[in-house]
Design an enzyme around this catalytic site. Structure first.
Site, short mmCIF file in Angstrom:
data_model
loop_
_atom_site.label_atom_id
_atom_site.label_comp_id
_atom_site.label_asym_id
_atom_site.label_seq_id
_atom_site.Cartn_x
_atom_site.Cartn_y
_atom_site.Cartn_z
N LEU A 10 -3.09 4.03 -16.80
CA LEU A 10 -3.86 5.08 -16.13
C LEU A 10 -4.53 4.54 -14.86
O LEU A 10 -4.85 3.37 -14.75
CB LEU A 10 -4.92 5.64 -17.08
CG LEU A 10 -4.41 6.15 -18.42
CD1 LEU A 10 -5.57 6.65 -19.26
CD2 LEU A 10 -3.35 7.22 -18.24
N ASP A 11 -4.76 5.45 -13.92
CA ASP A 11 -5.47 5.07 -12.70
C ASP A 11 -6.95 5.44 -12.83
O ASP A 11 -7.41 5.84 -13.91
CB ASP A 11 -4.83 5.71 -11.47
CG ASP A 11 -4.84 7.24 -11.49
OD1 ASP A 11 -5.62 7.83 -12.27
OD2 ASP A 11 -4.08 7.84 -10.71
N THR A 12 -7.70 5.33 -11.74
CA THR A 12 -9.14 5.56 -11.81
C THR A 12 -9.51 7.01 -12.08
O THR A 12 -10.63 7.30 -12.50
CB THR A 12 -9.84 5.10 -10.51
OG1 THR A 12 -9.24 5.78 -9.41
CG2 THR A 12 -9.70 3.60 -10.32
#
Length: 134
Positions: A10-12
């Site tokens: 996952l990204d931010t």
């Protein structure tokens, strides 16, 4: 091919990082080749290897950690040195998360040039060419 989205992908913003879609798609392509009787070592031993020439991704719906998806892969054959693959990343409820289109070729590993008829070469090498649409 089924996949569960893992937390470290996952990204931010908390959704699947865009680069991971490419990894999922490539993994699905290799799994399809393997199922057709074309694992990577067999292709290398025969002196060829698939190469991606172009990739287009259309993001449709975000994926979050724990989402279960399937990645499909369908080959498209035409005359010439290139072929296409169309892939969909789809949630279990049928929601399409991404559509991926790939233009590829089959590289002669000695000459370092594309094979003239990749479909025919795949057909000759595969144990189950019908899985590749051949």
């Amino acid at each position: 091919m089924p996949v569960v989205v893992r937390g470290y992908e996952l990204d931010t913003q908390g959704h699947l990082n865009q680069a991971v879609y490419l990894s999922y798609a490539e993994h699905a392509r290799w799994e399809l080749l393997r199922a057709a009787g074309l694992p990577q070592d067999k292709l290398i031993a025969s002196g060829v290897g698939p190469v991606v020439l172009e990739t287009t991704i259309k993001y449709r719906s975000e994926l979050r950690g724990g989402d279960e998806v399937t990645i499909s892969c369908e080959f498209g054959w035409a005359s010439g040195k290139v072929f296409s693959m169309t892939q969909r990343v789809e949630k279990l409820d049928g929601t399409v998360s991404a559509e991926i289109t790939v233009v590829a070729g089959l590289l002669d590993l000695t000459a370092r040039k594309l094979v003239l008829d990749p479909g025919e070469r795949f057909r000759a090498l595969a144990e189950q060419p019908e899985l590749l649409g051949l």
